[in-house]
Design a protein around this motif. Sequence first.
Motif, PDB file in Angstrom:
ATOM      1  N   SER A   1      25.524 -36.978  38.241  1.00  0.00           N
ATOM      2  CA  SER A   1      25.932 -36.547  37.106  1.00  0.00           C
ATOM      3  C   SER A   1      24.831 -37.129  35.965  1.00  0.00           C
ATOM      4  N   LEU A   2      24.541 -35.976  35.020  1.00  0.00           N
ATOM      5  CA  LEU A   2      23.697 -36.349  34.011  1.00  0.00           C
ATOM      6  C   LEU A   2      24.324 -37.211  33.003  1.00  0.00           C
ATOM      7  N   SER A   3      25.406 -36.982  32.554  1.00  0.00           N
ATOM      8  CA  SER A   3      26.109 -37.794  31.704  1.00  0.00           C
ATOM      9  C   SER A   3      26.185 -39.517  32.001  1.00  0.00           C
ATOM     10  N   SER A   4      26.528 -39.572  33.283  1.00  0.00           N
ATOM     11  CA  SER A   4      26.486 -41.094  33.706  1.00  0.00           C
ATOM     12  C   SER A   4      25.154 -41.449  33.780  1.00  0.00           C
ATOM     13  N   LEU A   5      24.071 -40.676  34.248  1.00  0.00           N
ATOM     14  CA  LEU A   5      22.716 -41.347  34.085  1.00  0.00           C
ATOM     15  C   LEU A   5      21.946 -41.438  32.788  1.00  0.00           C
ATOM     16  N   ALA A   6      22.469 -40.528  31.972  1.00  0.00           N
ATOM     17  CA  ALA A   6      22.134 -40.879  30.668  1.00  0.00           C
ATOM     18  C   ALA A   6      22.590 -42.229  29.960  1.00  0.00           C
ATOM     19  N   TYR A   7      24.048 -42.395  30.288  1.00  0.00           N
ATOM     20  CA  TYR A   7      24.797 -43.487  29.869  1.00  0.00           C
ATOM     21  C   TYR A   7      23.806 -44.830  30.265  1.00  0.00           C
ATOM     22  N   GLY A   8      23.621 -44.909  31.659  1.00  0.00           N
ATOM     23  CA  GLY A   8      22.868 -45.865  32.377  1.00  0.00           C
ATOM     24  C   GLY A   8      21.651 -46.127  32.014  1.00  0.00           C
ATOM     25  N   LYS A   9      20.752 -45.105  31.501  1.00  0.00           N
ATOM     26  CA  LYS A   9      19.640 -44.998  31.133  1.00  0.00           C
ATOM     27  C   LYS A   9      19.499 -45.619  29.698  1.00  0.00           C
ATOM     28  N   ARG A  10      20.508 -45.304  28.650  1.00  0.00           N
ATOM     29  CA  ARG A  10      20.630 -45.970  27.455  1.00  0.00           C
ATOM     30  C   ARG A  10      20.959 -47.402  27.429  1.00  0.00           C
ATOM     31  N   LYS A  11      21.878 -47.615  28.116  1.00  0.00           N
ATOM     32  CA  LYS A  11      22.271 -49.214  28.312  1.00  0.00           C
ATOM     33  C   LYS A  11      21.013 -50.143  29.115  1.00  0.00           C
ATOM     34  N   ALA A  12      20.426 -49.697  30.026  1.00  0.00           N
ATOM     35  CA  ALA A  12      19.093 -50.342  30.531  1.00  0.00           C
ATOM     36  C   ALA A  12      18.369 -50.477  29.480  1.00  0.00           C
ATOM     37  N   ALA A  13      17.846 -49.692  28.619  1.00  0.00           N
ATOM     38  CA  ALA A  13      16.862 -49.793  27.815  1.00  0.00           C
ATOM     39  C   ALA A  13      17.359 -50.614  26.626  1.00  0.00           C
ATOM     40  N   GLU A  14      18.742 -50.860  26.298  1.00  0.00           N
ATOM     41  CA  GLU A  14      19.205 -52.002  25.245  1.00  0.00           C
ATOM     42  C   GLU A  14      18.994 -52.961  26.024  1.00  0.00           C
ATOM     43  N   ALA A  15      19.134 -53.341  27.244  1.00  0.00           N
ATOM     44  CA  ALA A  15      18.859 -54.613  27.788  1.00  0.00           C
ATOM     45  C   ALA A  15      17.636 -54.798  28.299  1.00  0.00           C
ATOM     46  N   GLY A  16      16.675 -54.414  27.764  1.00  0.00           N
ATOM     47  CA  GLY A  16      15.215 -54.405  27.929  1.00  0.00           C
ATOM     48  C   GLY A  16      14.917 -54.287  29.342  1.00  0.00           C
ATOM     49  N   ILE A  17      15.657 -53.666  30.178  1.00  0.00           N
ATOM     50  CA  ILE A  17      15.387 -53.638  31.406  1.00  0.00           C
ATOM     51  C   ILE A  17      14.388 -52.383  31.866  1.00  0.00           C
ATOM     52  N   GLU A  18      13.228 -52.681  32.518  1.00  0.00           N
ATOM     53  CA  GLU A  18      12.050 -51.287  32.559  1.00  0.00           C
ATOM     54  C   GLU A  18      11.875 -51.180  34.149  1.00  0.00           C
ATOM     55  N   ASN A  19      12.415 -51.820  34.850  1.00  0.00           N
ATOM     56  CA  ASN A  19      12.202 -51.485  36.216  1.00  0.00           C
ATOM     57  C   ASN A  19      13.406 -50.666  37.146  1.00  0.00           C
ATOM     58  N   ILE A  20      13.784 -49.807  36.377  1.00  0.00           N
ATOM     59  CA  ILE A  20      14.873 -48.857  37.077  1.00  0.00           C
ATOM     60  C   ILE A  20      14.409 -47.294  36.782  1.00  0.00           C
ATOM     61  N   ASP A  21      14.192 -46.579  37.809  1.00  0.00           N
ATOM     62  CA  ASP A  21      14.026 -45.001  37.490  1.00  0.00           C
ATOM     63  C   ASP A  21      15.272 -44.346  37.820  1.00  0.00           C
ATOM     64  N   PHE A  22      15.768 -43.648  36.814  1.00  0.00           N
ATOM     65  CA  PHE A  22      16.798 -42.949  36.889  1.00  0.00           C
ATOM     66  C   PHE A  22      16.596 -41.317  37.374  1.00  0.00           C
ATOM     67  N   LEU A  23      17.354 -40.981  38.364  1.00  0.00           N
ATOM     68  CA  LEU A  23      16.974 -39.764  38.871  1.00  0.00           C
ATOM     69  C   LEU A  23      18.384 -39.008  39.187  1.00  0.00           C
ATOM     70  N   GLN A  24      18.473 -37.478  38.893  1.00  0.00           N
ATOM     71  CA  GLN A  24      19.624 -36.860  39.167  1.00  0.00           C
ATOM     72  C   GLN A  24      19.489 -36.216  40.658  1.00  0.00           C
TER      73      GLN A  24
END
Length: 670
Positions: free
Chosen positions: A440-463
Amino acid sequence: MQSNRQSNLSVKMLHSKGRKLINKQKFDQAVEPFRKITEIDPADDVANYSLGRIFLKKNDLGRSIQYLERSFSLSPSVEYARNLGDAYMRAERFGQAADRFKFILNRVEDDEDALGKFAECAFQEGERWAAAKLYAKLIVLNPHNPEYKSQFIRSLIGMPRSLDPTLQAAFAECLQDSRISCSPAIDAWYVTVNTETRFKAVLDRLCNADDHQIRAVLLSEGAVAVLNDRFVYLGVEKLLYPADLIENALRNVRRAILHDPFLAMPILRFVRAAAIQIYQTDYALAESLDETREVDKLLSICDQAEAAENAIIPLLILACYRPLHLVGRFREQPGPLAQNEELHALMKLQVSDALNERALKSTIPAFGTIKNAVSEATRGQYEENPCPRWNSVEVIPQPRPMLERTKGLEILNAGCGTGLEAANAAQTLKTSNITAIDLSLSSLAYGKRKAAEAGIENIDFLQGDILDIGSLDKSFDLILSSGVLHHMEDPQQGLDRLASVLRPTGSRMLVGLYSSIAREHLFAEIWQHIREKGYQANADDIRQFRQDVLASAPSSPLRNALKFRDFTSLSECRDMFFHVQEHRFTWLEVEKMIDRAGLKPVKILIHPDERGRYLAMFPDDPEATNLANWHRYEMQFPETFRNMYYLWLAHKADHETKDTAPAIWATSFL
C-alpha cells in the motif's frame, strides 16, 4: 620514628607514581605501586579505592569489588559508595548496588546519578512500582532527559494500578514529549481515570447524561477541572484505549458541543485532544442523522468564515467529525490558520500531514508488479485504511558497542504497513540499513513521513509484493514480518520467498502468525454475529458492529473485541475482523510450514510468566522451542497467543550464535 617517616615518605611516593600512571591510562603498571601501599598499610583506603577503580576499568569485577568494599568499610564516603555501586551493577548484584546508592541519597538527597542508578537497581530487582516512583522524581529533577521518561514508562508496563498525583504528573510529562511512546503503559493511565474518584465521577456523568443533562455537566466546575487536567486530555490525545467509559464520554461531549458551541470554550484543550483521538480512530464513533445534518452546516460555516477568531471553535468542533482537509480552503494548503495556537496541532495532523503524504506517494519506488488477486485486494484495503496510526517512536541512546557491532546489517521489514516496526528497528539499530516494503502506497507514505519527523534516515521504503522479493537481488541478515503472511493467498509461498533472501548463516527471521486456537476461542461468536447481520467491510457496517459490541451485555462474548486495542480504530477494527484474507494456524501447522521452508524455530517470544509456566510443564525443553509442546500448552491455556504467535527462525543448517553473529546478537534488542 625514622622508620615511620621513611615509610610515610615511601607511601606518598607510591601514591604519586600510581596517580601519574593512571593519568597516562597505564592501568596495568599502576596496579603495582598501589598494591605495595596496601602491603605497607592495609588500612590505606585511598590505595584500596584506587586498586578497585583500576580493576573496574580492566573489567575484573571480582577484584574490583574486593578492593572497593575494603575502601568503603575503611572510610564510608559518597565517592567510594558510588564506585562500589557501579561495580555491583556491572556484576548484576543489584540489591547490593541499591544499598550503596541509597547510602549516597541519605547524604545528598537529589544526587541525580545515584537516583538514576537506584531506580535501575529497583527495576532489575523486580521492584517496578518503586522504580516508577524514583523515575518520576528524576523527571522532576531533569524533565528534558528522555531516558528517564522512557524508563518510567517501562516500569509501568503490565502494572494496571492507579497513579498518585506525582506519578500522574510524570506520566503527563511523558505524554507531552513526542520522543516517548506511552502506549505500552496505557493500562496505568486507564485504571487511574477509571478509579480515581475525581476522574471517574466526571467521566461517568458524561457517559450517562442525556441531551438535556449534558450542558449542566459540562458547565460544572468539577468537569471543567477534570477535562483540563493534563493527565486526562493528553491521555485522550495520545492513547487509544478500547473502553466504553472513554468512547461514550467522547461521543456525548462531541454531540453536546456540536449543538451548543459555547460549551466548548472552557474546555478547548480537551476538545482539541478529542478531535485528535477521533481522527486517529478514523471517526469510528457512531453518528446520528441529526449530527450529520449539523456537520454539513458546520462545513459550510468553516469554509466561509473570514476572520480567524470566528473559525477557531467551529473548526475544533468540525475536526471531531470530519478531517479538516475536507474544508475547501484547506484542500491544497493549510493557510495562516495553521499557525494559530489552538489549531496548530490539528491543522498539522489533519491538513499538513495529509497533504505531505499525498506528495510523498510519488517519491516511493516500486519493484516487481502486484499480480496476485489476494495481494491486490489486500493492497486496496490498506489504501483505504492504512494502519496503525502511531504517534511516536522512542529515541533511545545506544552504547557505542551496539552501534559498532550492528553497523551495516541489512534488515528487511516485509509488510511494513505504516512503518512502526521499521522505525523501532531503525532507532534501536541506528547503523543498520533497513528496507521496508508494503503493498500500500498510503501506508508507505505515512511511514515515510513519520520516519522523517523522527529524524530516521536508515529506512528505504519500497512498494511491492513479498512474492516479488527476489527481484530486489539482495539478501538480508534480519527479516521482520509480523502479521503479514497470514493475509497472503498462500502463506507457505510467502515464507518460502522470504527464506530465499535470508542469508544462509548468522541470520534470523521474525514472523507473527494468527493462532486458530486463540482466535476461535475469542472470536467465534463475533464472526457468527457479523455473518448473521450481513456486515461488510465498509465504514458504516464497521461502526454499527462496534456499537453492537459496546451495547452488548457484560457477559456477552462480543465484548471479547474490547480486549484488543484494534477495536478503537475503524481501520484496525477492519484489519482485525473484516480482512479480505485471513489464515489461522496451530503450532503443529506452523511447525510443518517452517520445516518446508528449510527453517527452524530458535526462540518463541512470550511473556516471562508464561515461559516459566511452560518450563514447569516441560522441563526437558529448556530453550522452550518445541512447537508440539507449545501446542499442548495452548490447548490448556487457549488465550496465551491471543495476539499472535511470534517466533524467531533460522535456516536449519545455521549454527551461529549471538557471540559469533552480530545479527543474532541484535535480536535481543528488537
